[in-house]
Scaffold this motif. Structure first.
Motif, short mmCIF file in Angstrom:
data_model
loop_
_atom_site.label_atom_id
_atom_site.label_comp_id
_atom_site.label_asym_id
_atom_site.label_seq_id
_atom_site.Cartn_x
_atom_site.Cartn_y
_atom_site.Cartn_z
N MET A 1 10.02 -3.09 -4.39
CA MET A 1 10.75 -2.84 -3.16
C MET A 1 10.12 -1.64 -2.48
SD MET A 1 14.78 -2.15 -2.66
CE MET A 1 15.43 -1.88 -1.05
N LEU A 2 9.99 -1.74 -1.18
CA LEU A 2 9.41 -0.68 -0.39
C LEU A 2 10.46 -0.18 0.58
CD1 LEU A 2 6.71 0.75 0.18
CD2 LEU A 2 6.19 -1.08 1.79
N GLN A 3 10.70 1.14 0.57
CA GLN A 3 11.63 1.77 1.51
C GLN A 3 10.82 2.72 2.39
OE1 GLN A 3 14.67 3.79 -0.73
NE2 GLN A 3 15.65 1.90 -1.34
N ILE A 4 10.89 2.51 3.68
CA ILE A 4 10.16 3.34 4.63
C ILE A 4 11.15 3.93 5.63
CG2 ILE A 4 8.37 3.36 6.42
CD1 ILE A 4 7.29 0.75 5.10
N THR A 5 11.08 5.25 5.80
CA THR A 5 11.88 5.89 6.85
C THR A 5 10.93 6.68 7.73
OG1 THR A 5 13.73 6.13 5.30
CG2 THR A 5 13.87 7.36 7.36
N TYR A 6 10.99 6.39 9.01
CA TYR A 6 10.17 7.06 10.01
C TYR A 6 11.05 8.09 10.72
CZ TYR A 6 7.72 7.46 14.55
OH TYR A 6 7.11 7.91 15.69
N PHE A 7 10.79 9.35 10.46
CA PHE A 7 11.51 10.44 11.12
C PHE A 7 10.67 10.86 12.32
CE2 PHE A 7 13.03 10.64 6.74
CZ PHE A 7 14.39 10.73 6.94
N ALA A 25 -2.09 -0.03 3.24
CA ALA A 25 -2.60 1.24 2.71
C ALA A 25 -2.19 1.46 1.26
CB ALA A 25 -2.11 2.40 3.57
N LEU A 26 -1.05 0.93 0.86
CA LEU A 26 -0.56 1.12 -0.51
C LEU A 26 -1.18 0.13 -1.50
CD1 LEU A 26 3.20 1.86 0.14
CD2 LEU A 26 1.43 3.45 -0.62
N LYS A 27 -1.92 -0.84 -0.97
CA LYS A 27 -2.57 -1.83 -1.83
C LYS A 27 -3.51 -1.13 -2.79
CE LYS A 27 -5.24 -6.07 -1.59
NZ LYS A 27 -5.92 -7.02 -0.71
N TYR A 31 0.66 -1.03 -5.82
CA TYR A 31 0.74 -2.41 -6.29
C TYR A 31 -0.63 -3.05 -6.05
CZ TYR A 31 2.27 -2.30 -1.38
OH TYR A 31 2.40 -2.01 -0.05
N TYR A 32 -0.84 -4.19 -6.71
CA TYR A 32 -2.14 -4.87 -6.57
C TYR A 32 -2.30 -5.51 -5.19
CZ TYR A 32 -2.47 -4.22 -11.57
OH TYR A 32 -2.50 -3.66 -12.82
N ASP A 33 -1.24 -6.10 -4.71
CA ASP A 33 -1.29 -6.79 -3.43
C ASP A 33 0.07 -6.69 -2.77
OD1 ASP A 33 -1.09 -9.30 -1.61
OD2 ASP A 33 -3.22 -9.14 -2.10
N ASP A 34 0.09 -6.58 -1.44
CA ASP A 34 1.37 -6.43 -0.76
C ASP A 34 2.25 -7.68 -0.85
OD1 ASP A 34 -0.15 -7.89 1.03
OD2 ASP A 34 0.23 -6.59 2.74
N ARG A 35 1.70 -8.77 -1.36
CA ARG A 35 2.54 -9.95 -1.61
C ARG A 35 3.52 -9.70 -2.74
NH1 ARG A 35 -1.98 -14.45 -2.01
NH2 ARG A 35 -3.25 -12.61 -2.32
N ILE A 73 8.10 7.37 2.28
CA ILE A 73 7.87 6.05 1.69
C ILE A 73 8.21 6.11 0.21
CG2 ILE A 73 6.14 4.27 1.23
CD1 ILE A 73 4.57 5.58 3.64
N VAL A 74 9.02 5.15 -0.23
CA VAL A 74 9.41 5.07 -1.63
C VAL A 74 9.13 3.65 -2.13
CG1 VAL A 74 11.33 5.30 -3.26
CG2 VAL A 74 11.24 6.77 -1.24
N VAL A 75 8.48 3.56 -3.27
CA VAL A 75 8.26 2.27 -3.93
C VAL A 75 9.09 2.28 -5.20
CG1 VAL A 75 6.56 0.72 -4.96
CG2 VAL A 75 5.90 2.18 -3.04
N ILE A 76 10.03 1.35 -5.27
CA ILE A 76 10.93 1.27 -6.43
C ILE A 76 11.06 -0.19 -6.87
CG2 ILE A 76 12.26 3.33 -5.86
CD1 ILE A 76 14.40 1.54 -4.64
#
Length: 85
Positions: A1-7, A25-27, A31-35, A73-76
């Motif tokens: 799960m990707l959580q993005i907050t743009y302030f 960019a996080l690929k 994680y291996y792939d954004d899929r 950005i949080v990846v959980i």
């Protein structure tokens, strides 16, 4: 799960234009792939607006201390895939 907050400060970007470049960019970093991202939460908040931060991390506090617009950005782990709210 990707959580993005743009302030943002004054010039705001459309929320839907934020997601894909960040996922790409996080690929191979998060994680291996954004899929692999099954769930996504994207928010934008005006730095001058009224909002409350719960459980503020030092990284998030640093973003606010700089006084400029920033992304948080949080990846959980994603919630249970068998339950849809």
């Amino acid at each position: 799960m990707l959580q993005i907050t743009y302030f943002y400060d004054s010039d705001q970007m459309d929320v839907d234009n934020i997601v894909k470049p960040i996922q790409d960019a996080l690929k191979e970093l998060a994680y291996y792939d954004d899929r692999q991202v099954s769930d996504l939460v994207v928010r934008k908040r005006n730095l001058s607006g009224n909002f409350r931060i719960e459980n503020m991390t030092s990284t998030l506090a640093e973003g606010f201390a700089r006084g400029n617009e920033f992304l948080h950005i949080v990846v959980i782990d994603a919630p249970n895939q068998e339950v849809i709210i």
